[in-house]
Design a protein around this motif. Structure first.
Motif, mmCIF file in Angstrom:
data_model
loop_
_atom_site.group_PDB
_atom_site.id
_atom_site.type_symbol
_atom_site.label_atom_id
_atom_site.label_comp_id
_atom_site.label_asym_id
_atom_site.label_seq_id
_atom_site.Cartn_x
_atom_site.Cartn_y
_atom_site.Cartn_z
ATOM 1 N N MET A 1 50.686 53.926 58.429
ATOM 2 C CA MET A 1 51.634 53.821 57.320
ATOM 3 C C MET A 1 50.927 53.311 56.062
ATOM 4 O O MET A 1 49.988 52.528 56.153
ATOM 5 C CB MET A 1 52.767 52.846 57.689
ATOM 6 N N ASP A 2 51.406 53.723 54.903
ATOM 7 C CA ASP A 2 50.837 53.250 53.639
ATOM 8 C C ASP A 2 51.188 51.779 53.438
ATOM 9 O O ASP A 2 52.278 51.338 53.767
ATOM 10 C CB ASP A 2 51.405 54.040 52.462
ATOM 11 N N LYS A 3 50.216 51.069 52.848
ATOM 12 C CA LYS A 3 50.477 49.685 52.450
ATOM 13 C C LYS A 3 51.398 49.698 51.236
ATOM 14 O O LYS A 3 51.161 50.478 50.304
ATOM 15 C CB LYS A 3 49.145 49.054 52.037
ATOM 16 N N ILE A 4 52.427 48.864 51.212
ATOM 17 C CA ILE A 4 53.268 48.838 50.016
ATOM 18 C C ILE A 4 52.542 48.077 48.911
ATOM 19 O O ILE A 4 51.682 47.231 49.176
ATOM 20 C CB ILE A 4 54.675 48.258 50.281
ATOM 21 N N ALA A 5 52.875 48.433 47.660
ATOM 22 C CA ALA A 5 52.088 47.971 46.512
ATOM 23 C C ALA A 5 51.922 46.459 46.477
ATOM 24 O O ALA A 5 50.835 45.951 46.168
ATOM 25 C CB ALA A 5 52.745 48.454 45.225
ATOM 26 N N SER A 6 52.971 45.712 46.803
ATOM 27 C CA SER A 6 52.886 44.258 46.641
ATOM 28 C C SER A 6 51.902 43.621 47.623
ATOM 29 O O SER A 6 51.419 42.519 47.394
ATOM 30 C CB SER A 6 54.269 43.617 46.782
ATOM 31 N N PHE A 7 51.570 44.331 48.720
ATOM 32 C CA PHE A 7 50.601 43.780 49.670
ATOM 33 C C PHE A 7 49.165 44.001 49.205
ATOM 34 O O PHE A 7 48.228 43.481 49.798
ATOM 35 C CB PHE A 7 50.787 44.390 51.061
ATOM 36 N N THR A 8 48.970 44.823 48.163
ATOM 37 C CA THR A 8 47.611 45.080 47.691
ATOM 38 C C THR A 8 47.166 44.058 46.641
ATOM 39 O O THR A 8 46.020 44.057 46.230
ATOM 40 C CB THR A 8 47.504 46.491 47.074
ATOM 41 N N ILE A 9 48.067 43.171 46.221
ATOM 42 C CA ILE A 9 47.699 42.116 45.269
ATOM 43 C C ILE A 9 46.993 41.004 46.031
ATOM 44 O O ILE A 9 47.459 40.594 47.103
ATOM 45 C CB ILE A 9 48.969 41.577 44.576
ATOM 46 N N ASN A 10 45.859 40.538 45.484
ATOM 47 C CA ASN A 10 45.104 39.490 46.185
ATOM 48 C C ASN A 10 45.808 38.143 46.034
ATOM 49 O O ASN A 10 45.714 37.478 45.002
ATOM 50 C CB ASN A 10 43.681 39.414 45.633
ATOM 51 N N HIS A 11 46.484 37.730 47.096
ATOM 52 C CA HIS A 11 47.254 36.486 47.055
ATOM 53 C C HIS A 11 46.359 35.244 47.080
ATOM 54 O O HIS A 11 46.827 34.149 46.834
ATOM 55 C CB HIS A 11 48.247 36.447 48.223
ATOM 56 N N LEU A 12 45.058 35.431 47.369
ATOM 57 C CA LEU A 12 44.153 34.268 47.418
ATOM 58 C C LEU A 12 43.872 33.715 46.033
ATOM 59 O O LEU A 12 43.525 32.547 45.890
ATOM 60 C CB LEU A 12 42.831 34.669 48.100
ATOM 61 N N VAL A 13 43.989 34.555 45.002
ATOM 62 C CA VAL A 13 43.687 34.096 43.643
ATOM 63 C C VAL A 13 44.919 34.110 42.733
ATOM 64 O O VAL A 13 44.834 33.757 41.561
ATOM 65 C CB VAL A 13 42.564 34.946 42.992
ATOM 66 N N LEU A 14 46.045 34.480 43.297
ATOM 67 C CA LEU A 14 47.266 34.616 42.503
ATOM 68 C C LEU A 14 47.791 33.254 42.053
ATOM 69 O O LEU A 14 47.810 32.301 42.834
ATOM 70 C CB LEU A 14 48.313 35.337 43.354
ATOM 71 N N GLU A 15 48.195 33.178 40.794
ATOM 72 C CA GLU A 15 48.742 31.930 40.254
ATOM 73 C C GLU A 15 50.191 32.142 39.828
ATOM 74 O O GLU A 15 50.621 33.273 39.604
ATOM 75 C CB GLU A 15 47.898 31.475 39.054
ATOM 76 N N PRO A 16 50.949 31.037 39.681
ATOM 77 C CA PRO A 16 52.324 31.176 39.192
ATOM 78 C C PRO A 16 52.369 31.923 37.863
ATOM 79 O O PRO A 16 51.455 31.797 37.037
ATOM 80 C CB PRO A 16 52.778 29.724 39.024
ATOM 81 N N GLY A 17 53.416 32.702 37.661
ATOM 82 C CA GLY A 17 53.539 33.482 36.428
ATOM 83 C C GLY A 17 54.763 34.372 36.475
ATOM 84 O O GLY A 17 55.654 34.191 37.322
ATOM 85 N N VAL A 18 54.780 35.338 35.549
ATOM 86 C CA VAL A 18 55.853 36.339 35.471
ATOM 87 C C VAL A 18 55.169 37.697 35.439
ATOM 88 O O VAL A 18 54.546 38.051 34.434
ATOM 89 C CB VAL A 18 56.716 36.147 34.204
ATOM 90 N N TYR A 19 55.229 38.427 36.550
ATOM 91 C CA TYR A 19 54.445 39.648 36.691
ATOM 92 C C TYR A 19 55.338 40.863 36.949
ATOM 93 O O TYR A 19 56.320 40.763 37.680
ATOM 94 C CB TYR A 19 53.478 39.523 37.868
ATOM 95 N N VAL A 20 54.948 42.012 36.383
ATOM 96 C CA VAL A 20 55.584 43.271 36.773
ATOM 97 C C VAL A 20 54.957 43.697 38.091
ATOM 98 O O VAL A 20 53.734 43.840 38.178
ATOM 99 C CB VAL A 20 55.357 44.377 35.723
ATOM 100 N N SER A 21 55.767 43.877 39.122
ATOM 101 C CA SER A 21 55.188 44.331 40.397
ATOM 102 C C SER A 21 55.448 45.801 40.664
ATOM 103 O O SER A 21 54.680 46.446 41.368
ATOM 104 C CB SER A 21 55.681 43.485 41.570
ATOM 105 N N ARG A 22 56.527 46.341 40.097
ATOM 106 C CA ARG A 22 56.820 47.757 40.328
ATOM 107 C C ARG A 22 57.595 48.338 39.157
ATOM 108 O O ARG A 22 58.372 47.634 38.516
ATOM 109 C CB ARG A 22 57.729 47.966 41.547
ATOM 110 N N LYS A 23 57.397 49.655 38.955
ATOM 111 C CA LYS A 23 58.317 50.428 38.133
ATOM 112 C C LYS A 23 58.656 51.663 38.940
ATOM 113 O O LYS A 23 57.766 52.416 39.322
ATOM 114 C CB LYS A 23 57.692 50.806 36.786
ATOM 115 N N ASP A 24 59.921 51.835 39.236
ATOM 116 C CA ASP A 24 60.371 52.968 40.042
ATOM 117 C C ASP A 24 61.237 53.879 39.191
ATOM 118 O O ASP A 24 62.085 53.406 38.435
ATOM 119 C CB ASP A 24 61.181 52.463 41.251
ATOM 120 N N GLN A 25 60.985 55.169 39.339
ATOM 121 C CA GLN A 25 61.756 56.135 38.553
ATOM 122 C C GLN A 25 62.522 57.076 39.460
ATOM 123 O O GLN A 25 61.966 57.608 40.429
ATOM 124 C CB GLN A 25 60.827 56.946 37.641
ATOM 125 N N ASP A 26 63.788 57.263 39.148
ATOM 126 C CA ASP A 26 64.613 58.250 39.833
ATOM 127 C C ASP A 26 64.364 59.595 39.165
ATOM 128 O O ASP A 26 64.637 59.764 37.978
ATOM 129 C CB ASP A 26 66.088 57.852 39.723
#
Ligand SMILES: [Zn+2]
Length: 159
Positions: A1-26
Motif C-alpha cells: 500500500m502507498d504511504k499516506i503523505a503525512s507519514f512521509t514528514i520527518n517527525h524527528l526534526v518537526l517542530e511546533p507550527g502551523v503547516y499545510v499538510s494536504r490540498k485535496d481537489q474534487d
C-alpha cells in the motif's frame, strides 16, 4: 500500500507550527480543501498531551470556528490528531498557513481565556462529557501562543 503523505514528514526534526499538510481537489467540482496541521508539541521529544485537555480544546476550538464571521462557512473540520501532538484544521479553499494564522491565533486566545461551562460538555451532547480539562487547555493554548504562534517564522509555517 502507498504511504499516506503525512507519514512521509520527518517527525524527528518537526517542530511546533502551523503547516499545510494536504490540498485535496474534487475533480468534478474543482473544489479544493486545505488541511492544516496545528502542531502544538514537538513529536516524540515532548510529553504527550492528555486526551481530556485535547477534548476541551476540540470543543472550544470548534465552537469558536463555527461562530467566526469571516471563516465559519469555510470550516470543514477541527479536531485532535491521533498522535496528540496537535490538531487538524480543514477548510474549503486553497490557502497557505499565513492566510489562517490570524484565525488560529484568535482561536487559541479564545481557548486560553475561556471561563465558564465548556460548550457541548453535557451527556446529551458529547460521548464522554466528563473527560474534560479546562485548566490544562488554558495552559496548552497559552504555551502554543507564547512559544510558537506569536513568534512564528517561515520555518514553522511550511513543512
Ligand atoms: Zn466531546
Amino acid at each position: 500500500m502507498d504511504k499516506i503523505a503525512s507519514f512521509t514528514i520527518n517527525h524527528l526534526v518537526l517542530e511546533p507550527g502551523v503547516y499545510v499538510s494536504r490540498k485535496d481537489q474534487d475533480h468534478a467540482t474543482q473544489a479544493i480543501v486545505t488541511t492544516f496541521d496545528l502542531r502544538m508539541t514537538a513529536p516524540n521529544r515532548e510529553p504527550v498531551m492528555n486526551t481530556a485537555e485535547l477534548h476541551t480544546i476540540e470543543h472550544l476550538g470548534a465552537t469558536f470556528l463555527r461562530n467566526d464571521e469571516q471563516w465559519s462557512s469555510r470550516v470543514v473540520y477541527f479536531g485532535p490528531m491521533g498522535c496528540r501532538t496537535g490538531c487538524y484544521l480543514v477548510v474549503f479553499g486553497d490557502y497557505n498557513s499565513r492566510d489562517v494564522l490570524d484565525l488560529v491565533i484568535r482561536m487559541f486566545e479564545f481557548i486560553r481565556d475561556f471561563e465558564g461551562s465548556i460548550p457541548g460538555a453535557a451527556p446529551e451532547e458529547c460521548g464522554n462529557y466528563l473527560d474534560q480539562n479546562l485548566d490544562m487547555a488554558h495552559w496548552l493554548a497559552k504555551r502554543y501562543l507564547d512559544n510558537t504562534l506569536y513568534i512564528i517564522d517561515e520555518s514553522h509555517l511550511v513543512y
